[in-house]
Design a protein around this motif. Structure first.
Motif, PDB file in Angstrom:
ATOM      1  N   UNK A 178      21.995  -0.557   9.810  1.00  0.00           N
ATOM      2  CA  UNK A 178      22.016   0.903   9.759  1.00  0.00           C
ATOM      3  C   UNK A 178      21.758   1.514  11.142  1.00  0.00           C
ATOM      4  N   UNK A 179      21.438   0.667  12.109  1.00  0.00           N
ATOM      5  CA  UNK A 179      21.076   1.165  13.443  1.00  0.00           C
ATOM      6  C   UNK A 179      21.372   0.062  14.437  1.00  0.00           C
ATOM      7  N   UNK A 180      21.943   0.430  15.570  1.00  0.00           N
ATOM      8  CA  UNK A 180      22.291  -0.568  16.584  1.00  0.00           C
ATOM      9  C   UNK A 180      22.273   0.138  17.928  1.00  0.00           C
ATOM     10  N   UNK A 181      21.400  -0.304  18.818  1.00  0.00           N
ATOM     11  CA  UNK A 181      21.221   0.455  20.072  1.00  0.00           C
ATOM     12  C   UNK A 181      20.903  -0.498  21.206  1.00  0.00           C
ATOM     13  N   UNK A 221      13.141   1.351  30.106  1.00  0.00           N
ATOM     14  CA  UNK A 221      13.146   2.505  29.200  1.00  0.00           C
ATOM     15  C   UNK A 221      12.284   2.230  27.978  1.00  0.00           C
ATOM     16  N   UNK A 222      11.915   3.327  27.311  1.00  0.00           N
ATOM     17  CA  UNK A 222      11.055   3.230  26.137  1.00  0.00           C
ATOM     18  C   UNK A 222      11.788   3.597  24.864  1.00  0.00           C
ATOM     19  N   UNK A 223      11.145   3.298  23.737  1.00  0.00           N
ATOM     20  CA  UNK A 223      11.787   3.524  22.439  1.00  0.00           C
ATOM     21  C   UNK A 223      10.689   3.650  21.394  1.00  0.00           C
ATOM     22  N   UNK A 224      10.846   4.631  20.527  1.00  0.00           N
ATOM     23  CA  UNK A 224       9.966   4.708  19.353  1.00  0.00           C
ATOM     24  C   UNK A 224      10.831   4.814  18.116  1.00  0.00           C
ATOM     25  N   UNK A 225      10.326   4.270  17.025  1.00  0.00           N
ATOM     26  CA  UNK A 225      11.080   4.328  15.761  1.00  0.00           C
ATOM     27  C   UNK A 225      10.093   4.142  14.626  1.00  0.00           C
ATOM     28  N   UNK A 226      10.281   4.922  13.571  1.00  0.00           N
ATOM     29  CA  UNK A 226       9.435   4.766  12.378  1.00  0.00           C
ATOM     30  C   UNK A 226      10.164   3.919  11.361  1.00  0.00           C
ATOM     31  N   UNK A 242      14.089  -3.995   8.374  1.00  0.00           N
ATOM     32  CA  UNK A 242      13.989  -5.163   9.244  1.00  0.00           C
ATOM     33  C   UNK A 242      14.526  -4.791  10.634  1.00  0.00           C
ATOM     34  N   UNK A 243      13.720  -5.095  11.644  1.00  0.00           N
ATOM     35  CA  UNK A 243      14.085  -4.814  13.049  1.00  0.00           C
ATOM     36  C   UNK A 243      14.369  -6.127  13.767  1.00  0.00           C
ATOM     37  N   UNK A 244      15.536  -6.221  14.402  1.00  0.00           N
ATOM     38  CA  UNK A 244      15.824  -7.375  15.253  1.00  0.00           C
ATOM     39  C   UNK A 244      15.812  -6.912  16.714  1.00  0.00           C
ATOM     40  N   UNK A 245      15.096  -7.655  17.550  1.00  0.00           N
ATOM     41  CA  UNK A 245      15.078  -7.396  18.990  1.00  0.00           C
ATOM     42  C   UNK A 245      15.811  -8.557  19.645  1.00  0.00           C
ATOM     43  N   UNK A 261      18.811  -5.339  22.879  1.00  0.00           N
ATOM     44  CA  UNK A 261      19.541  -4.675  21.800  1.00  0.00           C
ATOM     45  C   UNK A 261      18.613  -4.598  20.593  1.00  0.00           C
ATOM     46  N   UNK A 262      18.612  -3.444  19.947  1.00  0.00           N
ATOM     47  CA  UNK A 262      17.734  -3.199  18.797  1.00  0.00           C
ATOM     48  C   UNK A 262      18.607  -2.910  17.580  1.00  0.00           C
ATOM     49  N   UNK A 263      18.409  -3.702  16.537  1.00  0.00           N
ATOM     50  CA  UNK A 263      19.230  -3.578  15.332  1.00  0.00           C
ATOM     51  C   UNK A 263      18.305  -3.465  14.129  1.00  0.00           C
TER      52      UNK A 263
END
Lengths: 239, 213
Positions: free
Chosen positions: B14-17, B23-28, B34-37, B207-209
């Motif tokens: 549902x998300x791919x960045x 750089x920084x990143x925040x996400x709730x 499930x988060x893949x780094x 990459x953040x998925x």
């Protein structure tokens, strides 16, 4: 040397207070098997506090002993270990929760045991943090004086049971004005099923001025630079 | 070290960045997400903190996580705990092998102490963290920064207690995957460290998925 102040921390005991820089804090285990969890904050700006990773990586060590310093998250030396009969103080195992204490030693309450009920590290820290205008959000990994926890090649934690003898002693010098928070509660990895009944004596003396050949300053170039940061801070604060 | 691959496919995400270095990143994350780094180019340190999004004062705790599993290193099966002991995340797949949680984040001051005081001007993870906190919620302050996780970093501790930043064990395309066990705020600084050979002095993107479970 003249003792400024002394305190005995009973098993389960706690204490917090502001200790000015230039003091020696001599901690003595009055029985074997001690563990004293310690948090350090800049007395005048408590969002600066002891930082476990910065302390460890600057000195290439996962434990603390004579010659090591405790660094803040602003790159300053908060305190330095100037004498140590034990050779190893734990930085990675944290503190006990109420659940840990109840599970390991049995449920105790003031109603039943009066002041013999068993205190947890987390609750002791909570009380002393709040007493000083902080909260549990300010909790970070503490130093566990007197405890030895090593790791094997796979990262498994090894608690060394007979590490601290009766009379074991470590002396810290305060290099900044500190809010010091102490909890005399068991190490979370201590396998003993009986709550450690170990009192700890704290004696405070004046420290001598730091000499150029100071064992903590000269321990490594990283320490030298962190001391320079501390001295610069005080040069700006009150010269 | 066992390497566990994930059955999830990126096309189902549902998300791919892409997050560039520095750089920084925040996400709730919602429970079950499930988060893949993904370490795109290999040996990039991903400095990460977690917060209980329902109680932002409860931050990730390295020591609660370490003692909770009786092991210093993080890998598949590790439960990431908050200071209260609350389980926030679980590592469910890991093709790198292990990750560090005692090396902390670089800062201007720690770069000055570790390398040279003249390096305090360089960009660093703690600045990224603080900028992200300032943008995310004004309830979060410097006091909420605690020792973090360094995904893909190799910080071995020897039995004699010595610690080093060793050559990385990661490689291009390796990843770690985390299932959220609670409503969890993730805070990432994709490390800009240029003084440490762990990344060959070459900070790279990640990459953040994210998947719904």
């Amino acid at each position: 040397m003249q003792i400024i102040w002394s305190k005995t921390l009973r098993p389960g005991g706690k204490w917090s207070g502001i200790v000015g820089r230039g003091r020696l804090l001599r901690f003595t285990a009055l029985e074997p098997g001690a563990n004293l969890s310690m948090l350090l904050y800049n007395a005048w700006n408590p969002c600066e506090r002891y930082n476990m990773p910065d302390t460890l990586k600057a000195q290439h060590t996962a434990f603390l002993t004579m010659g090591n310093v405790l660094m803040s998250d602003n790159g300053r030396v908060m305190a330095s270990i100037v004498a140590d009969s034990l050779g190893w103080h734990d930085t990675i195992s944290g503190y006990t929760s109420r659940q840990d204490i109840d599970q390991k030693y049995g449920v105790t309450r003031y109603q039943d045991q009066r002041n013999d009920w068993l205190r947890s590290g987390q609750e002791n820290f909570a009380v002393e943090l709040v007493r000083n205008g902080l909260t549990l959000r300010d909790l970070v990994p503490p130093v566990n004086l007197f405890a030895k926890v090593s790791v094997d090649d796979d990262g498994q934690l090894i608690f060394h049971e007979n590490h601290c003898p009766q009379g074991g002693q470590v002396t810290l010098r305060t290099d900044m004005d500190l809010l010091l928070i102490l909890s005399n509660t068991p190490n979370p990895l201590d396998p003993r099923s009986i709550y450690p009944s170990t009192s700890i004596q704290l004696d405070i003396f004046p420290a001598n001025p730091i000499e150029p050949d100071d064992i903590c300053v000269t321990h490594c170039p990283e320490n030298q630079r962190a001391f320079e940061n501390t001295w610069e801070y005080y040069a700006l604060r009150n010269s | 070290m066992s390497l566990i691959e994930s059955p999830r496919k990126v096309e189902d995400a549902i998300y791919d960045r892409l997050l560039p270095s520095g750089e920084g990143w925040t996400y709730e994350l919602q429970p079950g997400q499930v988060l893949r780094i993904i370490d795109l180019e290999g040996n990039q340190a991903v400095d990460t903190l977690f917060y209980d999004a329902d109680n932002l004062e409860d931050h990730y705790s390295a020591v609660a996580t370490i003692t909770g599993q009786h092991n210093l290193y993080l890998t598949t099966g590790t439960v990431l705990r908050a200071e209260s002991g609350k389980a926030l995340m679980r590592i469910v797949a890991d093709t790198c092998g292990r990750h560090d949680t005692i090396g902390g984040a670089c800062s201007a001051q720690s770069n000055g102490v570790r390398y040279d005081r003249s390096l305090e001007w360089m960009h660093n993870c703690r600045d990224t963290f603080m900028l992200q906190l300032s943008r995310y919620d004004d309830r979060l302050q410097k006091r909420d920064l605690a020792p973090n996780i360094n995904f893909f970093m190799n910080v071995p501790v020897a039995p004699d207690g010595s610690l080093e930043f060793a050559d990385g064990i990661s490689a291009p395309g390796r990843y770690v995957e985390l299932e959220s066990l609670a409503h969890t705020l993730v805070l990432i600084s994709n490390c800009p460290q240029l003084n440490n050979p762990c990344n060959a002095y070459n900070p790279t993107p990640i990459r953040l998925v994210i998947w719904e479970n």
